[in-house]
Design an enzyme around this catalytic site. Structure first.
Site, mmCIF file in Angstrom:
data_model
loop_
_atom_site.group_PDB
_atom_site.id
_atom_site.type_symbol
_atom_site.label_atom_id
_atom_site.label_comp_id
_atom_site.label_asym_id
_atom_site.label_seq_id
_atom_site.Cartn_x
_atom_site.Cartn_y
_atom_site.Cartn_z
ATOM 1 N N HIS A 170 -6.834 1.322 -9.329
ATOM 2 C CA HIS A 170 -7.377 1.441 -7.478
ATOM 3 C C HIS A 170 -8.243 2.713 -7.465
ATOM 4 C CE1 HIS A 170 -3.834 -1.258 -7.428
ATOM 5 N NE2 HIS A 170 -4.391 -1.656 -6.481
ATOM 6 N N PRO A 171 -9.320 2.469 -6.500
ATOM 7 C CA PRO A 171 -10.152 3.594 -6.313
ATOM 8 C C PRO A 171 -9.432 4.543 -5.154
ATOM 9 C CG PRO A 171 -10.613 1.819 -5.175
ATOM 10 C CD PRO A 171 -9.497 1.341 -5.962
ATOM 11 N N VAL B 41 -1.821 5.252 -3.785
ATOM 12 C CA VAL B 41 -2.062 3.660 -3.401
ATOM 13 C C VAL B 41 -0.898 3.293 -2.281
ATOM 14 C CG1 VAL B 41 -1.971 1.255 -4.228
ATOM 15 C CG2 VAL B 41 -2.363 3.153 -5.775
ATOM 16 N N ALA C 276 -0.588 0.001 0.956
ATOM 17 C CA ALA C 276 -1.142 -1.225 1.565
ATOM 18 C C ALA C 276 -1.518 -0.535 3.083
ATOM 19 C CB ALA C 276 0.117 -2.086 1.905
ATOM 20 N N VAL C 277 -2.768 -0.591 3.116
ATOM 21 C CA VAL C 277 -3.468 -0.182 3.970
ATOM 22 C C VAL C 277 -3.784 -0.913 5.424
ATOM 23 C CG1 VAL C 277 -4.598 1.678 3.039
ATOM 24 C CG2 VAL C 277 -5.791 -0.240 3.533
HETATM 25 N N1 GUN Z 1 -4.589 0.425 -0.519
HETATM 26 C C1 GUN Z 1 -5.408 -0.752 -0.326
HETATM 27 N N2 GUN Z 1 -6.585 -0.999 -1.193
HETATM 28 C C2 GUN Z 1 -6.443 0.049 -1.662
HETATM 29 C C3 GUN Z 1 -7.460 0.586 -2.816
HETATM 30 O O1 GUN Z 1 -8.507 0.028 -2.923
HETATM 31 N N3 GUN Z 1 -7.057 1.891 -3.233
HETATM 32 C C4 GUN Z 1 -5.970 2.519 -3.034
HETATM 33 N N4 GUN Z 1 -5.822 3.568 -3.572
HETATM 34 N N5 GUN Z 1 -5.138 2.284 -2.171
HETATM 35 C C5 GUN Z 1 -5.459 0.887 -1.479
#
Ligand code: GUN
Length: 180
Positions: free
Chosen positions: A79-80, A132, A134-135
């Site tokens: 994950h970035p 990380v 879940a945004v």
């Molecule tokens: N949550 C949802 N997408 C990402 C993502 O690409 N990177 C991280 N760090 N958290 C996330």
């Protein structure tokens, strides 16, 4: 673990009717840059139970839960950083780009960006992997608050939390596709 409250929303075409290649093309990116999870899920065999959002996310989640610690860490590390250099330059997966923009992370003030940069460095320094979360459905203020709170966790707690969040991200990605 996966949130099992999501409805048994049916998937078309049915995952259990797909060739390995078509299944990977459809679902290989639900887990960030980790198509081996969908590959292993297909190899384990799919039944009608996996023809719903609920069934398929459970099946995929069990593959990652059964993986060893190094494989789990590799998925977390795929994950970035949130509001990191790659994300701001648009050099992340389409899903990540959409998720970060949806949470307004591309609209940060200089102060918020500075806070993300500082927290990303502190978190990576403490745990050795990116933060990380879940945004979807969260704004950048809630994300920053969670970021700060999770820095107090132990490395083991945080690895488990990151994997749980990654399952939620996969579920949200699949739900969004099922709605389209
Ligand atoms: N949550 C949802 N997408 C990402 C993502 O690409 N990177 C991280 N760090 N958290 C996330």
């Amino acid at each position: 673990m996966v949130d099992h409250t999501s409805t048994a929303c049916p998937l078309f075409p049915r995952p259990s009717h797909l060739s390995r290649e078509a299944f990977i093309a459809s679902f290989g990116d639900l887990y960030e840059c980790s198509p081996w999870i969908a590959e292993t899920a297909w190899d384990k065999g799919l039944s009608e139970h996996e023809d719903s959002v609920h069934g398929l996310v459970g099946h995929l989640a069990r593959v990652l839960d059964a993986a060893d610690e190094e494989q789990q860490l590799a998925v977390i590390r795929a994950h970035p950083d949130l509001a990191g250099k790659a994300a701001l330059a648009g050099e992340v997966s389409n899903d990540s780009l959409k998720e970060q923009a949806g949470a307004g992370l591309d609209q940060c003030s200089p102060e918020e960006l500075e806070r993300f940069t500082r927290l990303n460095a502190a978190y990576r320094g403490r745990f050795g992997f990116p933060f990380v979360i879940a945004v979807r459905g969260k704004d950048r203020h809630a994300i920053l608050d969670a970021f700060e709170a999770r820095l107090d966790n132990t490395p083991n707690e945080e690895r488990h939390t990151a994997i749980a969040q990654i399952h939620s991200i996969a579920r949200q990605r699949l739900e969004a596709r099922a709605e389209d």
